[in-house]
Write a protein that holds these residues in place. Structure first.
Motif, PDB file in Angstrom:
ATOM      1  N   ASN A 125      11.571 -17.630  18.079  1.00 10.51           N
ATOM      2  CA  ASN A 125      10.678 -17.050  17.063  1.00 10.51           C
ATOM      3  C   ASN A 125      11.328 -15.833  16.412  1.00 10.51           C
ATOM      4  O   ASN A 125      12.160 -15.141  17.030  1.00 10.51           O
ATOM      5  N   LEU A 126      10.909 -15.584  15.187  1.00  9.05           N
ATOM      6  CA  LEU A 126      11.293 -14.361  14.487  1.00  9.05           C
ATOM      7  C   LEU A 126      10.144 -13.372  14.596  1.00  9.05           C
ATOM      8  O   LEU A 126       8.997 -13.708  14.276  1.00  9.05           O
ATOM      9  N   HIS A 127      10.428 -12.156  15.051  1.00  9.89           N
ATOM     10  CA  HIS A 127       9.429 -11.110  15.181  1.00  9.89           C
ATOM     11  C   HIS A 127       9.660 -10.055  14.102  1.00  9.89           C
ATOM     12  O   HIS A 127      10.787  -9.600  13.915  1.00  9.89           O
ATOM     13  N   ILE A 128       8.600  -9.682  13.415  1.00 10.98           N
ATOM     14  CA  ILE A 128       8.657  -8.567  12.469  1.00 10.98           C
ATOM     15  C   ILE A 128       7.558  -7.598  12.870  1.00 10.98           C
ATOM     16  O   ILE A 128       6.370  -7.939  12.811  1.00 10.98           O
ATOM     17  N   ARG A 129       7.940  -6.410  13.291  1.00 14.77           N
ATOM     18  CA  ARG A 129       6.983  -5.436  13.800  1.00 14.77           C
ATOM     19  C   ARG A 129       7.093  -4.129  13.021  1.00 14.77           C
ATOM     20  O   ARG A 129       8.193  -3.661  12.722  1.00 14.77           O
ATOM     21  N   ASP A 130       5.926  -3.565  12.699  1.00 15.77           N
ATOM     22  CA  ASP A 130       5.883  -2.249  12.064  1.00 15.77           C
ATOM     23  C   ASP A 130       5.581  -1.223  13.145  1.00 15.77           C
ATOM     24  O   ASP A 130       4.459  -1.153  13.653  1.00 15.77           O
ATOM     25  N   GLU A 131       6.587  -0.439  13.518  1.00 17.65           N
ATOM     26  CA  GLU A 131       6.429   0.534  14.595  1.00 17.65           C
ATOM     27  C   GLU A 131       5.415   1.630  14.254  1.00 17.65           C
ATOM     28  O   GLU A 131       4.908   2.304  15.151  1.00 17.65           O
ATOM     29  N   ASN A 132       5.109   1.797  12.967  1.00 20.78           N
ATOM     30  CA  ASN A 132       4.132   2.802  12.564  1.00 20.78           C
ATOM     31  C   ASN A 132       2.707   2.256  12.533  1.00 20.78           C
ATOM     32  O   ASN A 132       1.775   2.952  12.112  1.00 20.78           O
ATOM     33  N   GLY A 133       2.544   1.011  12.955  1.00 23.41           N
ATOM     34  CA  GLY A 133       1.196   0.451  13.149  1.00 23.41           C
ATOM     35  C   GLY A 133       0.538  -0.147  11.940  1.00 23.41           C
ATOM     36  O   GLY A 133      -0.636  -0.533  11.999  1.00 23.41           O
ATOM     37  N   HIS A 134       1.240  -0.274  10.819  1.00 29.42           N
ATOM     38  CA  HIS A 134       0.622  -0.836   9.618  1.00 29.42           C
ATOM     39  C   HIS A 134       0.543  -2.357   9.705  1.00 29.42           C
ATOM     40  O   HIS A 134       1.455  -3.015  10.220  1.00 29.42           O
ATOM     41  N   ALA A 135      -0.548  -2.918   9.182  1.00 33.61           N
ATOM     42  CA  ALA A 135      -0.777  -4.361   9.264  1.00 33.61           C
ATOM     43  C   ALA A 135       0.153  -5.125   8.332  1.00 33.61           C
ATOM     44  O   ALA A 135       0.550  -4.643   7.268  1.00 33.61           O
ATOM     45  N   ILE A 136       0.458  -6.355   8.747  1.00 32.98           N
ATOM     46  CA  ILE A 136       1.280  -7.261   7.953  1.00 32.98           C
ATOM     47  C   ILE A 136       0.487  -8.542   7.743  1.00 32.98           C
ATOM     48  O   ILE A 136       0.068  -9.184   8.709  1.00 32.98           O
ATOM     49  N   ALA A 137       0.260  -8.899   6.481  1.00 38.84           N
ATOM     50  CA  ALA A 137      -0.450 -10.134   6.147  1.00 38.84           C
ATOM     51  C   ALA A 137       0.584 -11.191   5.783  1.00 38.84           C
ATOM     52  O   ALA A 137       1.233 -11.101   4.739  1.00 38.84           O
ATOM     53  N   ALA A 138       0.748 -12.173   6.658  1.00 41.72           N
ATOM     54  CA  ALA A 138       1.760 -13.214   6.450  1.00 41.72           C
ATOM     55  C   ALA A 138       1.118 -14.416   5.779  1.00 41.72           C
ATOM     56  O   ALA A 138       0.248 -15.068   6.356  1.00 41.72           O
TER      57      ALA A 138
ATOM     58  N   GLY B  71       0.782  -1.232   0.000  1.00 39.68           N
ATOM     59  CA  GLY B  71       0.000   0.000   0.000  1.00 39.68           C
ATOM     60  C   GLY B  71       0.812   1.280   0.000  1.00 39.68           C
ATOM     61  O   GLY B  71       0.245   2.369   0.042  1.00 39.68           O
ATOM     62  N   GLY B  72       2.130   1.193  -0.047  1.00 39.02           N
ATOM     63  CA  GLY B  72       2.944   2.396  -0.056  1.00 39.02           C
ATOM     64  C   GLY B  72       2.977   3.105   1.281  1.00 39.02           C
ATOM     65  O   GLY B  72       3.076   4.333   1.345  1.00 39.02           O
ATOM     66  N   GLU B  73       2.872   2.351   2.381  1.00 37.19           N
ATOM     67  CA  GLU B  73       2.885   2.974   3.695  1.00 37.19           C
ATOM     68  C   GLU B  73       4.300   3.413   4.092  1.00 37.19           C
ATOM     69  O   GLU B  73       5.292   2.984   3.501  1.00 37.19           O
ATOM     70  N   ASP B  74       4.342   4.258   5.098  1.00 36.10           N
ATOM     71  CA  ASP B  74       5.615   4.657   5.698  1.00 36.10           C
ATOM     72  C   ASP B  74       5.933   3.635   6.785  1.00 36.10           C
ATOM     73  O   ASP B  74       5.542   3.783   7.928  1.00 36.10           O
ATOM     74  N   ASN B  75       6.636   2.565   6.403  1.00 31.73           N
ATOM     75  CA  ASN B  75       6.906   1.475   7.336  1.00 31.73           C
ATOM     76  C   ASN B  75       8.045   1.829   8.288  1.00 31.73           C
ATOM     77  O   ASN B  75       9.017   2.472   7.899  1.00 31.73           O
ATOM     78  N   GLY B  76       7.877   1.410   9.539  1.00 33.41           N
ATOM     79  CA  GLY B  76       8.947   1.522  10.517  1.00 33.41           C
ATOM     80  C   GLY B  76       9.221   0.143  11.066  1.00 33.41           C
ATOM     81  O   GLY B  76       8.705  -0.234  12.114  1.00 33.41           O
ATOM     82  N   LEU B  77      10.031  -0.639  10.352  1.00 32.00           N
ATOM     83  CA  LEU B  77      10.171  -2.060  10.637  1.00 32.00           C
ATOM     84  C   LEU B  77      11.249  -2.348  11.678  1.00 32.00           C
ATOM     85  O   LEU B  77      12.338  -1.772  11.641  1.00 32.00           O
ATOM     86  N   VAL B  78      10.899  -3.251  12.596  1.00 35.61           N
ATOM     87  CA  VAL B  78      11.848  -3.778  13.576  1.00 35.61           C
ATOM     88  C   VAL B  78      11.809  -5.293  13.445  1.00 35.61           C
ATOM     89  O   VAL B  78      10.744  -5.906  13.509  1.00 35.61           O
ATOM     90  N   VAL B  79      12.996  -5.910  13.245  1.00 32.04           N
ATOM     91  CA  VAL B  79      13.095  -7.359  13.078  1.00 32.04           C
ATOM     92  C   VAL B  79      14.052  -7.897  14.135  1.00 32.04           C
ATOM     93  O   VAL B  79      15.181  -7.413  14.272  1.00 32.04           O
TER      94      VAL B  79
ATOM     95  N   ARG C  76      -2.042 -10.179  10.188  1.00 30.26           N
ATOM     96  CA  ARG C  76      -2.831  -8.992   9.860  1.00 30.26           C
ATOM     97  C   ARG C  76      -2.848  -7.989  11.021  1.00 30.26           C
ATOM     98  O   ARG C  76      -3.735  -7.157  11.096  1.00 30.26           O
ATOM     99  N   THR C  77      -1.891  -8.087  11.920  1.00 32.04           N
ATOM    100  CA  THR C  77      -1.650  -7.037  12.905  1.00 32.04           C
ATOM    101  C   THR C  77      -0.333  -6.368  12.526  1.00 32.04           C
ATOM    102  O   THR C  77       0.275  -6.699  11.502  1.00 32.04           O
ATOM    103  N   ASN C  78       0.136  -5.437  13.360  1.00 28.82           N
ATOM    104  CA  ASN C  78       1.393  -4.774  13.026  1.00 28.82           C
ATOM    105  C   ASN C  78       2.626  -5.552  13.517  1.00 28.82           C
ATOM    106  O   ASN C  78       3.749  -5.092  13.346  1.00 28.82           O
ATOM    107  N   GLU C  79       2.412  -6.739  14.135  1.00 27.64           N
ATOM    108  CA  GLU C  79       3.542  -7.578  14.524  1.00 27.64           C
ATOM    109  C   GLU C  79       3.193  -9.045  14.315  1.00 27.64           C
ATOM    110  O   GLU C  79       2.216  -9.554  14.876  1.00 27.64           O
ATOM    111  N   VAL C  80       4.004  -9.699  13.484  1.00 31.92           N
ATOM    112  CA  VAL C  80       3.815 -11.129  13.252  1.00 31.92           C
ATOM    113  C   VAL C  80       4.983 -11.877  13.883  1.00 31.92           C
ATOM    114  O   VAL C  80       6.114 -11.379  13.937  1.00 31.92           O
ATOM    115  N   VAL C  81       4.669 -13.073  14.374  1.00 28.02           N
ATOM    116  CA  VAL C  81       5.664 -13.903  15.052  1.00 28.02           C
ATOM    117  C   VAL C  81       5.694 -15.261  14.347  1.00 28.02           C
ATOM    118  O   VAL C  81       4.659 -15.932  14.224  1.00 28.02           O
TER     119      VAL C  81
END
Length: 302
Positions: free
Chosen positions: A257-270, A243-251, A279-284
């Motif tokens: 487990n591997l954590h991938i979190r978008d600090e800017n709150g955008h959803a991630i569909a794994a 969607g062209g969001e301003d992602n703030g990713l923390v891995v 479909r939340t901003n942090e997938v594990v």
């Protein structure tokens, strides 16, 4: 339902359950207006009355009373002269158990059964000979065969019409856009399992509904901007900003487990079988399920 300056409704009389009209010429209570039951002298059970493009549409049965328990309702239209006719498809098929009449993008959209199953149909114009056109669904997809509801419309939000349908990925949420294209909105229960979305309510800029997953049970969901995608491509774990969001990713990894979190709150569909927080901003993701993955690729906006 108000149509052509009068109130039309279903009621029971000595004819059985038929279609009636009320207007301001009636002096005492509700007066039978001369609108005949669809099958005079037999039960017709009209329901789902909807005005569109100068006609009144409704479903009703057309068999005699003693066969009523085995009757299948059909779709009817009535013009301003109260002439009724059965609406069929362009292929002259009857439309049974029509429901969810919804005006969308200048068309009347509804669900109905034919010999090929339950599908989505549209009426673009009434004219003299009303015909329903099938809206193409993705291969193998059919609408849920739940009983018709007189008061249930398809939810419409942000230029899309939403509905639940069943295909290779189970029963999930689909959408129809203004161009007439149908596509899977999201696979909430990843894989062939079903999330059974229901209870749709449009509020603000989002569509809210209930759905279930094996991991989290039945919970509240809402539509939003197209989420980022996380997929396995050969030996790569690929993150794609759709969607062209301003992602703030923390891995990071906690050792298991591997954590991938978008600090800017955008959803991630794994789109990965074993994942939590989809479909939340942090997938594990369990590290054990990532054996064979050699790199993580991030495709974000410039």
């Amino acid at each position: 339902t108000v149509y052509n300056g009068s109130l039309y409704f279903a009621a029971t009389s000595h004819w059985g359950r038929g279609l009636f009209r009320y207007n301001d010429t009636a002096h005492l209570g509700v007066k039978h207006s001369g609108v005949k039951p669809i099958n005079p002298g037999h039960i017709s059970d009209p329901a789902g009355l909807t005005e569109f493009d100068g006609h009144l549409f409704f479903r009703a049965t057309t068999c005699s009373g003693h066969h009523h328990a085995h009757a299948s309702s059909q779709l009817f239209s009535m013009d301003s002269n109260e002439h009724t006719s059965i609406v069929k498809t362009n292929e002259s098929e009857s439309l049974k158990h029509a429901s969810s009449f919804t005006v969308f993008d200048g068309r009347l959209i509804f669900a109905a059964n034919t010999h090929s199953g339950r599908g989505l149909y549209s009426l673009e114009s009434s004219g003299e000979n009303v015909r329903a056109e099938a809206i193409p669904l993705p291969p193998g997809v059919v609408l849920d065969c739940a009983g018709p509801s007189e008061f249930s419309e398809f939810p419409v939000q942000d230029g899309n019409l939403f509905f639940s349908a069943t295909g290779a990925l189970g029963t999930e949420l689909y959408r129809l856009d203004s161009a007439g294209q149908v596509a899977l909105m999201t696979d909430i229960q990843i894989g062939q399992g079903s999330s059974h979305p229901s209870g749709f309510v449009a509020f603000g800029d989002a569509l809210y509904f209930a759905a279930e997953t094996a991991s989290w049970g039945r919970e509240l969901y809402c539509t939003g901007p197209e989420p980022s995608k996380l997929t396995l491509v050969n030996s790569d774990l690929v993150f794609t900003d759709v969607g062209g969001e301003d992602n703030g990713l923390v891995v990071f990894s906690d050792g298991q487990n591997l954590h991938i979190r978008d600090e800017n709150g955008h959803a991630i569909a794994a789109q990965i079988p074993t994942v939590s927080g989809n479909r939340t901003n942090e997938v594990v993701i369990s590290l054990a399920s990532l054996r064979g993955v050699r790199s993580i690729v991030f495709k974000t906006r410039a």
